[in-house]
Enzyme design. Sequence first.
Site, PDB file in Angstrom:
ATOM      1  N   TYR A   1      -4.716  12.133  -1.062  1.00  0.00           N
ATOM      2  CA  TYR A   1      -4.004  10.875  -0.840  1.00  0.00           C
ATOM      3  C   TYR A   1      -2.514  11.068  -1.112  1.00  0.00           C
ATOM      4  O   TYR A   1      -1.665  10.566  -0.372  1.00  0.00           O
ATOM      5  CB  TYR A   1      -4.587   9.817  -1.777  1.00  0.00           C
ATOM      6  CG  TYR A   1      -4.169   8.402  -1.475  1.00  0.00           C
ATOM      7  CD1 TYR A   1      -4.452   7.833  -0.247  1.00  0.00           C
ATOM      8  CD2 TYR A   1      -3.519   7.631  -2.432  1.00  0.00           C
ATOM      9  CE1 TYR A   1      -4.086   6.527   0.012  1.00  0.00           C
ATOM     10  CE2 TYR A   1      -3.158   6.330  -2.185  1.00  0.00           C
ATOM     11  CZ  TYR A   1      -3.440   5.776  -0.951  1.00  0.00           C
ATOM     12  OH  TYR A   1      -3.076   4.486  -0.696  1.00  0.00           O
TER      13      TYR A   1
ATOM     14  N   PRO B   1       6.776   4.184   5.890  1.00  0.00           N
ATOM     15  CA  PRO B   1       6.006   5.049   6.799  1.00  0.00           C
ATOM     16  C   PRO B   1       5.466   4.380   8.061  1.00  0.00           C
ATOM     17  O   PRO B   1       5.017   5.081   8.963  1.00  0.00           O
ATOM     18  CB  PRO B   1       4.841   5.518   5.919  1.00  0.00           C
ATOM     19  CG  PRO B   1       4.666   4.449   4.912  1.00  0.00           C
ATOM     20  CD  PRO B   1       6.024   3.856   4.670  1.00  0.00           C
TER      21      PRO B   1
ATOM     22  N   CYS C   1       0.827  -1.220   0.000  1.00  0.00           N
ATOM     23  CA  CYS C   1       0.000   0.000   0.000  1.00  0.00           C
ATOM     24  C   CYS C   1       0.853   1.260   0.000  1.00  0.00           C
ATOM     25  O   CYS C   1       0.687   2.128  -0.835  1.00  0.00           O
ATOM     26  CB  CYS C   1      -0.945  -0.005   1.189  1.00  0.00           C
ATOM     27  SG  CYS C   1      -2.201  -1.267   1.023  1.00  0.00           S
ATOM     28  N   HIS C   2       1.747   1.366   0.969  1.00  0.00           N
ATOM     29  CA  HIS C   2       2.523   2.601   1.070  1.00  0.00           C
ATOM     30  C   HIS C   2       4.005   2.330   1.256  1.00  0.00           C
ATOM     31  O   HIS C   2       4.744   3.169   1.756  1.00  0.00           O
ATOM     32  CB  HIS C   2       1.970   3.479   2.197  1.00  0.00           C
ATOM     33  CG  HIS C   2       0.507   3.727   2.058  1.00  0.00           C
ATOM     34  ND1 HIS C   2      -0.428   2.976   2.717  1.00  0.00           N
ATOM     35  CD2 HIS C   2      -0.177   4.596   1.288  1.00  0.00           C
ATOM     36  CE1 HIS C   2      -1.641   3.386   2.367  1.00  0.00           C
ATOM     37  NE2 HIS C   2      -1.525   4.347   1.504  1.00  0.00           N
ATOM     38  N   GLY C   3       4.436   1.114   0.894  1.00  0.00           N
ATOM     39  CA  GLY C   3       5.868   0.828   0.821  1.00  0.00           C
ATOM     40  C   GLY C   3       6.613   0.703   2.140  1.00  0.00           C
ATOM     41  O   GLY C   3       7.699   1.248   2.281  1.00  0.00           O
TER      42      GLY C   3
END
Lengths: 169, 420
Positions: B294, A148, A133-135
């Site tokens: 986002y 993150p 999703c966000h690495g």
Amino acid sequence: MTDKKIERRDFLFTATYAVGAVGVGAVVWPMIDQMNPDASVKALASTEVDISTVSPGKTITVLWRGKPVFIRRRTQDEIVEAKAVKMEELKHPEKDEDRAKNPEWLVMLGVCTHLGCVPLDQKGEYNGWFCPCHGSHYDISGRIRKGPAPTNMEIPKYEFVNANTIKIG
Amino acid sequence: MSDHEYTPKSNFGKWFNDRLPLLTLANHLTDYPTPKNLNYWWTFGGILTFCLITQIVTGLVLAMHYIAHADMAFDSVEHIMRDVNYGWLIRYIHANGASMFFLAVYIHIFRSLFYGSYKSPREIIWIIGIIIYLLMMAAAFMGYVLPWGQMSFWGATVITNLFSAIPLVGEGIVTWLWGGYSVDNPTLTRFFTLHYLIPFLILGLVVLHIWALHVPGNNNPVGIDIKKPSKDTVPFHPYIVIKDGFALLMFMIVFAFFVFYTPNILGHADNYIEADPLVTPAHIVPEWYLLPFYAILRSVPDKLLGVVAMLSAILILAALPWLDTSKIRSAVFRPIYRQFYWVLVADVLILGYVGAMPAEGLYLLVARVATAYYFLHFLVILPVLGWREKTLPIPLSITEPILGGSPNLATAKKKESLDN
């Protein structure tokens, strides 16, 4: 303001506000609390898992309280790798011994601590898990190394019922 | 507000109006003096009202066939698509209607930004508008969860997890929102309830939005205060009604194109796979209208600060009437602001683009620069510009530059040729 005398009426006002506030609170709280997990959800608090078929280097995923739990049977190399990591390299320092009571078995919530996605097995730069999703990159002990996510993947309460069975929750 | 007293012609009308002055209200709405120079960017208020009514009507119909249960929601949506008479049409109107709604609201917002419609005395109109926009995002997000596909489930997981960034009470709040330990049936049923409620809240706020608008009257492309009614105004009916109606027709053509020719282009294929709590899709992206925010969320490498940045990006808009220190409303007379305005438009489009791309490498860098610029625009450029910018002289009325005899005639003429 000159010192006004406190009268009977002031007392009545204060008493009315106080009783009113308690009454409002007593009505509002059930309205809020009804949204918390109900008795039927809480009743599903523990799961037993048969791990006899898991071979070294493999991970199984089971559902516990609606969330995936990763159970990985780690190889000897992986255990050595997990233990060799220095604490100062970690964003959320935790020793591997504290995360895996039995070093061969890593049992953790398969939920990224960033925003709750399920990380992918055997991916990422640290040979552990990678969240698409966000690495966020996790190591073979499920500790956050890059990205993150603020903390390591959570270890649920679990115990070995016998050599082949883990009870989660 | 028109000052003259209205008296209905018929005796029944008089009798009724004395008891409930609905006819006075209707008369106010038809006679409402409107600046005569309103261009087509001013037609989106009417278009947005149409969008809201469309969503409410199609939503009511869908709710007659939809089943809000984790085991049945996905199948019930397919049932609507295949079995219900015209179910496919109604659902496609509703799903694409959300996108059309946001398309119109973004044009509406950027029109306000260009012509300074948020400035005194219209701050309350603007703030009510921002609240409507927030509610729209909440409604759209919860609506997207209802089909219970993979994107529904994981979108709900990611967005509700934003609250876990709050120190100490975050985890408790997330559990409370879910009604369990993950997104599950209790989450679905409460989202359905709220998704049903919010459009009616929006409807109420729209009434307040229009009420607040009718106190000072419309801003206009020149951005000056005008006398009402005067040579500078025309009655709302029929002049603005016809113009709004024509714009609405054009808008409906675009709307119909999406519904009939590419009904799924704005959605994600992953949402036609039923929700699976064990597998996250490889690439989670929100709907297009949420992408800029986002991108801001992902551009900050810290969980709490990322959430704070994303929320600030929206809430900063509410402070805009006080951040923009310029007394001149319309960008037509603000040569420097006009350039920064277009840079902001480009910045938001870039944020939208990188929001759809993976958060790595060059995309991440671009997202960070664009995020920094977004805040720079509102927190630094706008306040400073109000003091430093040399604005063009504004005309005394809408009519004057056109009829001649205005001291600003030359400027107005020059402006005309620049705009063409």
